[in-house]
Design an enzyme around this catalytic site. Structure first.
Site, PDB file in Angstrom:
ATOM      1  N   GLU A  31       0.857  -1.200   0.000  1.00  0.00           N
ATOM      2  CA  GLU A  31       0.000   0.000   0.000  1.00  0.00           C
ATOM      3  C   GLU A  31       0.884   1.237   0.000  1.00  0.00           C
ATOM      4  O   GLU A  31       1.767   1.368   0.829  1.00  0.00           O
ATOM      5  CB  GLU A  31      -0.920  -0.035   1.232  1.00  0.00           C
ATOM      6  CG  GLU A  31      -1.676   1.251   1.503  1.00  0.00           C
ATOM      7  CD  GLU A  31      -2.484   1.767   0.311  1.00  0.00           C
ATOM      8  OE1 GLU A  31      -3.301   1.018  -0.220  1.00  0.00           O
ATOM      9  OE2 GLU A  31      -2.261   2.940  -0.090  1.00  0.00           O
ATOM     10  N   SER A  45     -20.104   7.293   0.575  1.00  0.00           N
ATOM     11  CA  SER A  45     -21.360   7.453   1.335  1.00  0.00           C
ATOM     12  C   SER A  45     -21.589   6.346   2.355  1.00  0.00           C
ATOM     13  O   SER A  45     -22.529   6.435   3.152  1.00  0.00           O
ATOM     14  CB  SER A  45     -22.558   7.484   0.377  1.00  0.00           C
ATOM     15  OG  SER A  45     -22.400   8.487  -0.588  1.00  0.00           O
ATOM     16  N   ALA A  46     -20.787   5.272   2.300  1.00  0.00           N
ATOM     17  CA  ALA A  46     -20.870   4.162   3.274  1.00  0.00           C
ATOM     18  C   ALA A  46     -22.126   3.313   3.120  1.00  0.00           C
ATOM     19  O   ALA A  46     -22.505   2.587   4.034  1.00  0.00           O
ATOM     20  CB  ALA A  46     -20.758   4.692   4.714  1.00  0.00           C
ATOM     21  N   HIS A  49     -25.607  -0.793  -1.022  1.00  0.00           N
ATOM     22  CA  HIS A  49     -26.783  -0.630  -1.885  1.00  0.00           C
ATOM     23  C   HIS A  49     -27.502  -1.972  -2.074  1.00  0.00           C
ATOM     24  O   HIS A  49     -26.884  -3.042  -2.013  1.00  0.00           O
ATOM     25  CB  HIS A  49     -26.348  -0.101  -3.255  1.00  0.00           C
ATOM     26  CG  HIS A  49     -25.693   1.252  -3.193  1.00  0.00           C
ATOM     27  ND1 HIS A  49     -26.382   2.404  -2.926  1.00  0.00           N
ATOM     28  CD2 HIS A  49     -24.394   1.629  -3.356  1.00  0.00           C
ATOM     29  CE1 HIS A  49     -25.540   3.433  -2.935  1.00  0.00           C
ATOM     30  NE2 HIS A  49     -24.326   2.988  -3.196  1.00  0.00           N
ATOM     31  N   VAL A 172       4.173   0.924  -5.381  1.00  0.00           N
ATOM     32  CA  VAL A 172       4.710   0.119  -6.491  1.00  0.00           C
ATOM     33  C   VAL A 172       5.098   1.084  -7.612  1.00  0.00           C
ATOM     34  O   VAL A 172       4.275   1.855  -8.113  1.00  0.00           O
ATOM     35  CB  VAL A 172       3.669  -0.910  -6.965  1.00  0.00           C
ATOM     36  CG1 VAL A 172       4.137  -1.597  -8.244  1.00  0.00           C
ATOM     37  CG2 VAL A 172       3.429  -1.935  -5.860  1.00  0.00           C
ATOM     38  N   SER A 339     -18.753   3.108  -7.402  1.00  0.00           N
ATOM     39  CA  SER A 339     -19.950   2.622  -6.724  1.00  0.00           C
ATOM     40  C   SER A 339     -20.665   1.597  -7.601  1.00  0.00           C
ATOM     41  O   SER A 339     -20.746   1.798  -8.812  1.00  0.00           O
ATOM     42  CB  SER A 339     -20.882   3.794  -6.436  1.00  0.00           C
ATOM     43  OG  SER A 339     -21.965   3.354  -5.672  1.00  0.00           O
ATOM     44  N   CYS A 402     -11.520  11.791  24.079  1.00  0.00           N
ATOM     45  CA  CYS A 402     -12.326  12.604  23.148  1.00  0.00           C
ATOM     46  C   CYS A 402     -13.706  12.779  23.775  1.00  0.00           C
ATOM     47  O   CYS A 402     -14.469  11.811  23.870  1.00  0.00           O
ATOM     48  CB  CYS A 402     -12.419  11.888  21.795  1.00  0.00           C
ATOM     49  SG  CYS A 402     -13.646  12.610  20.685  1.00  0.00           S
ATOM     50  N   CYS A 404     -16.236  14.687  22.730  1.00  0.00           N
ATOM     51  CA  CYS A 404     -17.371  14.740  21.793  1.00  0.00           C
ATOM     52  C   CYS A 404     -17.911  13.332  21.514  1.00  0.00           C
ATOM     53  O   CYS A 404     -19.108  13.118  21.445  1.00  0.00           O
ATOM     54  CB  CYS A 404     -16.948  15.360  20.463  1.00  0.00           C
ATOM     55  SG  CYS A 404     -16.294  17.013  20.586  1.00  0.00           S
TER      56      CYS A 404
HETATM   57  C1  LIG Z   1     -17.847   9.990  -3.546  1.00  0.00           C
HETATM   58  C2  LIG Z   1     -17.969   8.487  -3.530  1.00  0.00           C
HETATM   59  C3  LIG Z   1     -19.118   7.873  -3.016  1.00  0.00           C
HETATM   60  C4  LIG Z   1     -19.233   6.488  -3.007  1.00  0.00           C
HETATM   61  N1  LIG Z   1     -20.282   5.899  -2.360  1.00  0.00           N
HETATM   62  C5  LIG Z   1     -20.373   4.545  -2.317  1.00  0.00           C
HETATM   63  C6  LIG Z   1     -21.402   3.917  -1.578  1.00  0.00           C
HETATM   64  O1  LIG Z   1     -22.166   4.549  -0.859  1.00  0.00           O
HETATM   65  N2  LIG Z   1     -21.507   2.571  -1.661  1.00  0.00           N
HETATM   66  C7  LIG Z   1     -20.661   1.814  -2.413  1.00  0.00           C
HETATM   67  O2  LIG Z   1     -20.852   0.609  -2.481  1.00  0.00           O
HETATM   68  N3  LIG Z   1     -19.614   2.379  -3.043  1.00  0.00           N
HETATM   69  C8  LIG Z   1     -19.443   3.723  -2.999  1.00  0.00           C
HETATM   70  N4  LIG Z   1     -18.389   4.314  -3.621  1.00  0.00           N
HETATM   71  C9  LIG Z   1     -17.409   3.469  -4.282  1.00  0.00           C
HETATM   72  C10 LIG Z   1     -16.462   2.831  -3.286  1.00  0.00           C
HETATM   73  O3  LIG Z   1     -15.961   3.799  -2.371  1.00  0.00           O
HETATM   74  C11 LIG Z   1     -15.304   2.219  -4.058  1.00  0.00           C
HETATM   75  O4  LIG Z   1     -15.828   1.383  -5.055  1.00  0.00           O
HETATM   76  C12 LIG Z   1     -14.399   1.386  -3.174  1.00  0.00           C
HETATM   77  O5  LIG Z   1     -13.967   2.116  -2.061  1.00  0.00           O
HETATM   78  C13 LIG Z   1     -13.210   0.943  -4.026  1.00  0.00           C
HETATM   79  O6  LIG Z   1     -12.263   0.343  -3.214  1.00  0.00           O
HETATM   80  P1  LIG Z   1     -10.851  -0.021  -3.814  1.00  0.00           P
HETATM   81  O7  LIG Z   1     -10.169  -0.823  -2.790  1.00  0.00           O
HETATM   82  O8  LIG Z   1     -11.007  -0.593  -5.178  1.00  0.00           O
HETATM   83  O9  LIG Z   1     -10.150   1.391  -4.059  1.00  0.00           O
HETATM   84  P2  LIG Z   1      -9.362   2.351  -3.043  1.00  0.00           P
HETATM   85  O10 LIG Z   1     -10.057   2.455  -1.753  1.00  0.00           O
HETATM   86  O11 LIG Z   1      -9.102   3.596  -3.780  1.00  0.00           O
HETATM   87  O12 LIG Z   1      -8.015   1.556  -2.774  1.00  0.00           O
HETATM   88  C14 LIG Z   1      -6.973   1.498  -3.722  1.00  0.00           C
HETATM   89  C15 LIG Z   1      -5.671   1.514  -2.958  1.00  0.00           C
HETATM   90  O13 LIG Z   1      -4.595   1.327  -3.838  1.00  0.00           O
HETATM   91  C16 LIG Z   1      -3.514   2.113  -3.356  1.00  0.00           C
HETATM   92  N5  LIG Z   1      -2.561   2.348  -4.440  1.00  0.00           N
HETATM   93  C17 LIG Z   1      -2.753   3.087  -5.563  1.00  0.00           C
HETATM   94  N6  LIG Z   1      -1.626   3.086  -6.303  1.00  0.00           N
HETATM   95  C18 LIG Z   1      -0.705   2.333  -5.646  1.00  0.00           C
HETATM   96  C19 LIG Z   1       0.649   1.965  -5.901  1.00  0.00           C
HETATM   97  N7  LIG Z   1       1.300   2.381  -7.008  1.00  0.00           N
HETATM   98  N8  LIG Z   1       1.290   1.202  -4.998  1.00  0.00           N
HETATM   99  C20 LIG Z   1       0.676   0.771  -3.873  1.00  0.00           C
HETATM  100  N9  LIG Z   1      -0.615   1.096  -3.570  1.00  0.00           N
HETATM  101  C21 LIG Z   1      -1.294   1.856  -4.458  1.00  0.00           C
HETATM  102  C22 LIG Z   1      -4.190   3.402  -2.909  1.00  0.00           C
HETATM  103  O14 LIG Z   1      -3.387   4.146  -2.042  1.00  0.00           O
HETATM  104  C23 LIG Z   1      -5.460   2.860  -2.254  1.00  0.00           C
HETATM  105  O15 LIG Z   1      -5.302   2.648  -0.864  1.00  0.00           O
HETATM  106  C24 LIG Z   1     -18.214   5.697  -3.589  1.00  0.00           C
HETATM  107  C25 LIG Z   1     -17.050   6.309  -4.069  1.00  0.00           C
HETATM  108  C26 LIG Z   1     -16.909   7.688  -3.997  1.00  0.00           C
HETATM  109  C27 LIG Z   1     -15.618   8.304  -4.411  1.00  0.00           C
END
Ligand SMILES: Cc1cc2nc3c(=O)[nH]c(=O)nc-3n(C[C@H](O)[C@H](O)[C@H](O)COP(=O)(O)OP(=O)(O)OC[C@H]3O[C@@H](n4cnc5c(N)ncnc54)[C@H](O)[C@@H]3O)c2cc1C
Length: 480
Positions: A31, A45-46, A49, A172, A339, A402, A404
């Site tokens: 990471e 939004s947490a 769905h 990476v 999402s 904390c 709060c």
């Molecule tokens: C505004 C918003 C609202 C949303 N609301 C919802 C919701 O309510 N419900 C829902 O189901 N989904 C929702 N989503 C979607 C959901 O948040 C994402 O689909 C989910 O968090 C994706 O997870 P991930 O692990 O693929 O990506 P990420 O959480 O982005 O994780 C990717 C990781 O890879 C790491 N990384 C990147 N490049 C490198 C590298 N070169 N080397 C090492 N590490 C690297 C990053 O640092 C990061 O920690 C929402 C997204 C957004 C932005």
């Protein structure tokens, strides 16, 4: 030599790590950030769905529905909190009512079995603050809310306990193919040899893919979303997730009750060029305010305690991309996971491990796998008698750090020293909510800082707010 290197410790990489730990294999998660869940998984939004609006027969629909169910399984195993809110999608006039009926057809086609159409008066029985302009509501009872950071920590902690290695601050920077598989270079310095690579890097998936492919078949088009957070004193203002009708740009500005009583207002949706842009803008926040008023009367904006923004890793294709690279065998993409990626994450991990990588055919089951993660109940959630009991057993629960959020010294120490502990102010906040309340750390940040110095034996100038170079202090102000 590793069997699997997972790049990225968001919710997707974390669930994959746990899934891999069910087998006898050697896995490493890399990471780039200083913590798990610091990018998309930090700012969303947490919502879990129900699966009512992605395209029928898409991977998004299939994995959203399964993911929503799988959270029920891991709720107790991993102490991942779930708030069973249900959701209302609202319509305001004849035109929107027709669109709501179309959405019912998509809901049915997506095999979401629990749904109901309500008129305004019926919906108001459980949601008295609904905007008076609303005429019809689609109720989706299987919609839930979770605590995304806790979910990611829980999975990664459990994966570590079951043998997976995790390295933070490990970006990476290069990947080359080797005879056995791949050599993954981190921070332009350290090399890790592995048979397989899993690319779970959210907005960076196309850049990482370009390290092993000449022609990357997808492109990430970042989509910005802004929010307001309302203080937990508004708890009960809305009880369901309130959605407007979806558009091409997504699910729209929502009102979403959160696990700890806060309400999220947002997000908007804007295409941006910068993958790392997470600032708020006056226009974005104004849009959020204006649109929230179509959902409820008198939204308590005077209870705003902070704003934030996230970036969706939307791709130029409509669906999740979960597949083996066509150019580099043994390299797997998880791209376009916007999402409902949080909802789908447990199902994405199972689909990748079992249906795409067929890990069960290559490695034996880890008979020692322990699915259980222990976490103390949150002190603030206990009644008075239970709190006294906690303090009797451990006097550090008697020291509130904390005010709060009612977070005790014991909870802060667990956040610092736990299996996936943190030595930063934000890391502690993410783990136990010290600093997440009304004063946003104004009172407790200094106390948390001192506990980090004491527990980690850091020198006072070394403690960071979050990542490298975010030091809390740059020099001493008094000469001894
Ligand atoms: C505004 C918003 C609202 C949303 N609301 C919802 C919701 O309510 N419900 C829902 O189901 N989904 C929702 N989503 C979607 C959901 O948040 C994402 O689909 C989910 O968090 C994706 O997870 P991930 O692990 O693929 O990506 P990420 O959480 O982005 O994780 C990717 C990781 O890879 C790491 N990384 C990147 N490049 C490198 C590298 N070169 N080397 C090492 N590490 C690297 C990053 O640092 C990061 O920690 C929402 C997204 C957004 C932005």
């Amino acid at each position: 030599m590793y069997d699997y290197v997972v790049i990225g410790a968001g919710i997707v990489g974390s669930f994959i790590a746990r899934e891999l730990s069910k087998y006898n294999l050697k896995a490493l998660v890399l990471e780039k950030e200083n913590d798990v869940a610091n990018v998309q998984t930090l700012a969303n939004s947490a919502i879990l769905h129900s699966g009512h609006n992605p395209e029928p027969n898409s991977l998004k629909t299939k994995l959203c529905l399964l993911g929503n169910k799988l959270y029920e399984e891991v709720e107790d195993e991993l102490c991942i909190p779930l708030l069973r809110t249900g959701a209302y999608v609202v319509a305001h006039n004849n035109d929107e009512e027709q669109k709501l009926l179309d959405l019912v057809e998509t809901t049915k086609a997506n095999h979401v079995t629990e749904y109901e159409l309500l008129d305004y008066a019926e919906a108001c029985k459980t949601e008295p603050n609904l905007a008076k302009s609303i005429t019809k509501v689609l109720s989706l009872p299987t919609t839930k809310v979770t605590y995304p950071w806790e979910a990611a920590f829980a999975c990664m902690e459990n994966a570590i306990v079951n043998g997976v290695e995790f390295k933070k601050n490990s970006e990476v920077t290069n990947i080359t193919k080797s005879k056995e598989g791949f050599v993954v270079t981190v921070n332009k310095l350290d090399n890790y040899h592995t048979k397989y690579v899993i690319n779970a890097t959210g907005v960076n998936t196309d850049d990482i893919a370009a390290m092993v492919e000449k022609h990357v078949s997808f492109k990430i088009k970042p989509r910005h979303g802004e929010y307001y957070v309302l203080d937990k004193r508004v708890k009960g203002f809305v009880n369901h997730v309130l959605y407007p009708l979806p558009t091409d740009l997504g699910k729209g500005v929502l009102l979403t009750p959160q696990i700890h009583g806060n309400i999220l207002v947002g997000p908007d949706s804007k295409w941006v060029d910068d993958k790392y842009r997470t600032n708020n803008t006056p226009a974005g926040l104004e849009y959020v305010k204006t649109n929230a008023k179509h959902l409820a009367e008198n939204v308590p904006f005077h209870q705003i305690i902070r704003s934030f923004a996230g970036i969706r890793a939307t791709s130029d294709q409509d669906d999740f991309i979960i597949e083996e690279s066509k150019e580099a065998k043994g390299f797997y993409h998880l791209a376009g996971i916007d999402s409902p990626g949080l909802t789908a994450a447990p199902a994405i991990a199972k689909y990748l491990v079992e249906d795409i990588m067929h890990v069960q055919d290559k490695y034996s089951i880890n008979k020692e796998f322990n699915p259980i993660r222990f976490k103390n109940k949150e002190f603030g959630s206990l009644d008075y008698e239970q709190q006294l009991e906690f303090i009797k057993k451990d006097p550090l629960h008697g020291n509130i750090i904390c005010k709060c959020e009612n977070i005790t010294e014991r909870e802060v120490l667990d956040a610092i020293n736990g299996p996936l502990g943190s030595n930063t102010i934000k890391g502690v906040k993410k783990r136990c909510r010290a600093g997440a309340g009304l004063c946003q750390g104004g009172y407790c940040e200094e106390k948390v800082y001192k506990l980090i110095v004491r527990e980690t034996k850091a020198t006072p100038l070394d403690v960071c707010y979050d990542g490298a170079k975010s030091n809390m202090f740059v020099s001493e102000t008094k000469v001894k």
